[in-house]
Design a protein around this motif. Sequence first.
Motif, short mmCIF file in Angstrom:
data_model
loop_
_atom_site.label_atom_id
_atom_site.label_comp_id
_atom_site.label_asym_id
_atom_site.label_seq_id
_atom_site.Cartn_x
_atom_site.Cartn_y
_atom_site.Cartn_z
N GLU A 47 3.78 -2.07 0.10
CA GLU A 47 2.80 -2.81 0.05
C GLU A 47 2.94 -4.36 -0.37
O GLU A 47 3.95 -4.42 -1.20
CB GLU A 47 1.33 -2.38 -0.52
CG GLU A 47 0.90 -1.22 0.08
CD GLU A 47 -0.24 -0.60 -0.57
OE1 GLU A 47 -1.21 -1.53 -1.12
OE2 GLU A 47 -0.65 0.48 -0.48
N LYS A 48 2.25 -5.43 0.02
CA LYS A 48 2.19 -6.58 -0.62
C LYS A 48 2.04 -6.54 -1.96
O LYS A 48 1.06 -5.75 -2.62
CB LYS A 48 1.22 -7.56 0.30
CG LYS A 48 1.23 -8.93 0.10
CD LYS A 48 0.35 -9.63 0.86
CE LYS A 48 0.17 -11.15 0.28
NZ LYS A 48 -0.72 -11.72 0.91
N ALA B 291 3.35 -3.28 5.83
CA ALA B 291 1.90 -2.57 5.73
C ALA B 291 1.79 -1.51 5.15
O ALA B 291 2.81 -0.74 4.81
CB ALA B 291 1.17 -2.56 6.90
N ARG C 190 -2.09 -4.46 2.39
CA ARG C 190 -1.81 -5.14 3.78
C ARG C 190 -2.26 -3.79 4.66
O ARG C 190 -1.25 -2.88 4.71
CB ARG C 190 -0.32 -5.72 4.00
CG ARG C 190 -0.35 -6.41 5.41
CD ARG C 190 0.88 -7.04 5.64
NE ARG C 190 0.73 -8.26 4.68
CZ ARG C 190 1.71 -9.27 4.37
NH1 ARG C 190 3.10 -8.95 4.73
NH2 ARG C 190 1.60 -10.26 3.94
N GLU D 290 -5.70 -7.45 3.14
CA GLU D 290 -5.29 -8.36 4.06
C GLU D 290 -5.06 -7.57 5.09
O GLU D 290 -4.28 -6.63 5.34
CB GLU D 290 -3.90 -9.02 3.88
CG GLU D 290 -3.62 -9.88 4.71
CD GLU D 290 -2.11 -10.68 4.55
OE1 GLU D 290 -1.77 -11.45 5.37
OE2 GLU D 290 -1.28 -10.27 3.80
N GLU E 207 5.49 -6.16 8.82
CA GLU E 207 4.74 -6.80 8.09
C GLU E 207 4.45 -6.33 6.75
O GLU E 207 3.89 -6.65 6.03
CB GLU E 207 3.54 -6.95 8.74
CG GLU E 207 3.29 -7.81 9.91
CD GLU E 207 3.15 -9.12 9.79
OE1 GLU E 207 2.93 -9.65 8.67
OE2 GLU E 207 3.51 -9.97 10.66
N GLY F 163 -7.87 -11.77 6.87
CA GLY F 163 -7.04 -11.45 7.80
C GLY F 163 -6.56 -12.31 9.25
O GLY F 163 -7.06 -13.34 9.29
#
Length: 160
Positions: free
Chosen positions: A2-3, A116, A9, A37, A114, A93
Motif C-alpha cells: 500500500e501507499k 494498490a 490505494r 485513494e 499502482e 481518486g
Amino acid sequence: MEKTGGTRRVVVAIDDSVYSNLTMNWYAKNVWRPGDEVLLAWNVEPHPATFGTVNLMTGDPDVISKILSEQSVHIEQTIEKFQQKLIDAKVEGRVIQLHEAKAGPAIVHAAESENAGMIVCGSRGLSTLRRTFMGSVSDYILHHAHVPVLVCKFDPLQTH
C-alpha cells in the motif's frame, strides 16, 4: 504494497455497465474511509454498437473517421461520468484508462503497477456455464491478484 502514510490505494474495476455504478456506490458507502485513494480502472474497449460489422481496413475513410470520433466522444463522456461519481461521493481518486485485450489481466496489472492494497469489482452473476464460455473478469481477478479482492455480487433482477 500500500501507499505509505496510512493511506489505502484501492483499485475499483469499472466499465460502463450498471454493475460498475452499483459497485462504486457500494464501495463508497460500505468500505471507503477517509484517506483512501481510489483508482477507477477502466479497460477501454471498442464499443460494439459503434463498430458493428465495419471492416476498418477496407472501409470508407469518412465512415471510419466518424466511427473513431464517436468512440473518442464515448470514452471522454464515460471518464467524465466516473470522475463526477468520485466528486459526488466525496471520494479522493482518479480514473485510469487501461488498454489491454482483456479486462481481467488489465485490472490485475493496474493494481500491481499502482501498488494498490485492494481491488474491488462487481459481478454480473453469470451462471457457471456462461462463465465457462464467456469468462468472468471478477473470477480472473480473484484468482490472479496478489492483493485482497472484494467482489460485489448483485442480483440482476434488482439492478433495473
